[in-house]
Write an enzyme that holds these catalytic residues in place. Structure first.
Site, PDB file in Angstrom:
ATOM      1  N   CYS A 191      -5.841  -2.915   2.597  1.00  0.00           N
ATOM      2  CA  CYS A 191      -5.596  -2.722   4.021  1.00  0.00           C
ATOM      3  C   CYS A 191      -6.860  -2.791   4.874  1.00  0.00           C
ATOM      4  O   CYS A 191      -7.347  -3.869   5.161  1.00  0.00           O
ATOM      5  CB  CYS A 191      -4.812  -1.424   4.236  1.00  0.00           C
ATOM      6  N   GLU A 195       0.853  -1.189   0.000  1.00  0.00           N
ATOM      7  CA  GLU A 195       0.000   0.000   0.000  1.00  0.00           C
ATOM      8  C   GLU A 195       0.889   1.239   0.000  1.00  0.00           C
ATOM      9  O   GLU A 195       1.927   1.266   0.663  1.00  0.00           O
ATOM     10  CB  GLU A 195      -0.897   0.012   1.256  1.00  0.00           C
ATOM     11  N   LYS A 214      -9.823   1.766  -2.685  1.00  0.00           N
ATOM     12  CA  LYS A 214     -10.088   1.320  -1.311  1.00  0.00           C
ATOM     13  C   LYS A 214     -11.525   1.670  -0.932  1.00  0.00           C
ATOM     14  O   LYS A 214     -11.951   2.836  -1.015  1.00  0.00           O
ATOM     15  CB  LYS A 214      -9.090   2.007  -0.372  1.00  0.00           C
TER      16      LYS A 214
HETATM   17  N1  LIG Z   1      -3.807   1.654   5.868  1.00  0.00           N
HETATM   18  C1  LIG Z   1      -4.778   1.110   6.555  1.00  0.00           C
HETATM   19  O1  LIG Z   1      -5.892   0.965   6.111  1.00  0.00           O
HETATM   20  C2  LIG Z   1      -4.407   0.672   7.942  1.00  0.00           C
HETATM   21  C3  LIG Z   1      -5.398  -0.291   8.550  1.00  0.00           C
HETATM   22  C4  LIG Z   1      -5.016  -0.664   9.943  1.00  0.00           C
HETATM   23  O2  LIG Z   1      -3.926  -0.403  10.392  1.00  0.00           O
HETATM   24  C5  LIG Z   1      -6.000  -1.384  10.741  1.00  0.00           C
HETATM   25  O3  LIG Z   1      -5.728  -1.585  11.923  1.00  0.00           O
HETATM   26  O4  LIG Z   1      -7.057  -1.756  10.217  1.00  0.00           O
END
Ligand SMILES: NC(=O)CCC(=O)C(=O)O
Length: 273
Positions: free
Chosen positions: A149, A34, A107
């Site tokens: 993520c 990412e 996303k």
């Molecule tokens: N970049 C993200 O979306 C981080 C997501 C994350 O750390 C989580 O705990 O969920």
């Protein structure tokens, strides 16, 4: 992968790691983390954003996929919508061995959390969430669903991919020092075990000098829920052989998908599985 504040250096580093991976193991697919062309932080996204396709970073991904004859899951970059320059997304592109853009995932679930004494982040201050599910096929044999993520926390999204026939889920991701130790491996193994498919995550390397310190530990988990391989927190290329027959073997032995009591769940999910 280490990510710094110089965009050209970040892209060059990604290309050099892709070349290294191909020289070492001749993989079919290479995946990046990412936010690999920009530091991960809301104050950076507008400055580093590009249109897709056509921007510098994704042109490089297209060229390298073609040159090396591989699929490239191009991590994510901040994307600027050319039709409305105020709209920014956190976007993953996927490139075929011909250099064609075969998938683009924005996303869907923005990372807005506030953990007391821990991490606070609000992507929605500057980003807009995508609203499309994204899959692609490897040579018409293996179907992959893409999330980014925070998307991994939403089991409905993963279930929808499975219901649509996905064999693997890939999440470019950058967890942090608060949630990483507790949830990074747990979520991947949960998704893999619940849906009986492969899960892979790809993270930036940890850099304690940045405001947002990534957890690292890119990982591949198999449909048993077993960790196949994991990276350290520092920069490292990891490789995994995917057994394309394993999903079916696991599903035959522990047939939970066929045993779900969807008649009782009042679920809106597709009931085919
Ligand atoms: N970049 C993200 O979306 C981080 C997501 C994350 O750390 C989580 O705990 O969920």
């Amino acid at each position: 992968m280490k990510v710094g504040s110089d965009k050209l250096e970040n892209v060059e580093r990604a290309l050099s790691h892709i070349r290294q991976a191909v020289a070492d193991q001749k993989p079919t697919v290479v995946a990046l983390p990412e936010c690999f062309n920009s530091p991960y932080g809301t104050k950076y996204f507008a400055e580093y954003a590009e249109s897709i396709p056509g921007g510098y970073t994704t042109m490089q991904l297209s060229q390298i996929a073609k040159e090396l004859n591989i699929y490239v899951v191009g991590g994510t970059i901040p994307e600027r919508d050319p039709n409305d320059v105020k709209m920014l997304y956190n976007t993953c592109t996927v490139w075929s061995p011909c250099g064609e853009l075969i998938a683009k995932h924005r996303k869907m679930h923005l990372f807005d959390i506030d953990v007391k004494g821990g991490v606070r982040f609000k992507e929605s201050d500057v980003l807009t969430g995508g609203s499309e599910f994204t899959t692609f096929q490897l040579d018409n044999t293996f179907k992959i669903g893409v999330g980014i993520c925070y998307d991994i926390r939403f089991e409905e999204m993963a279930r929808i991919y499975r219901n649509n026939g996905c064999d693997m889920l890939i999440y470019p991701a950058a967890f942090n020092m608060t949630t990483g130790p507790l949830h990074w491996e747990l979520l991947q193994r949960a998704r893999a075990n619940d849906l009986q498919l492969y899960v892979a995550t790809i993270s930036p390397a940890r850099d304690p000098n940045f405001e947002y310190v990534a957890w690292g530990h890119s990982m591949v988990v198999d449909p048993w829920g077993k960790v196949v391989i994991t990276a350290k927190e520092s920069e490292e290329i990891i490789y995994a052989d995917i057994d394309m027959t394993l999903n079916e073997k696991v599903r035959a032995q522990i047939p939970v998908s066929k045993q779900r009591r969807i008649d009782l769940y009042e679920t809106l999910y597709d009931q085919r599985y």
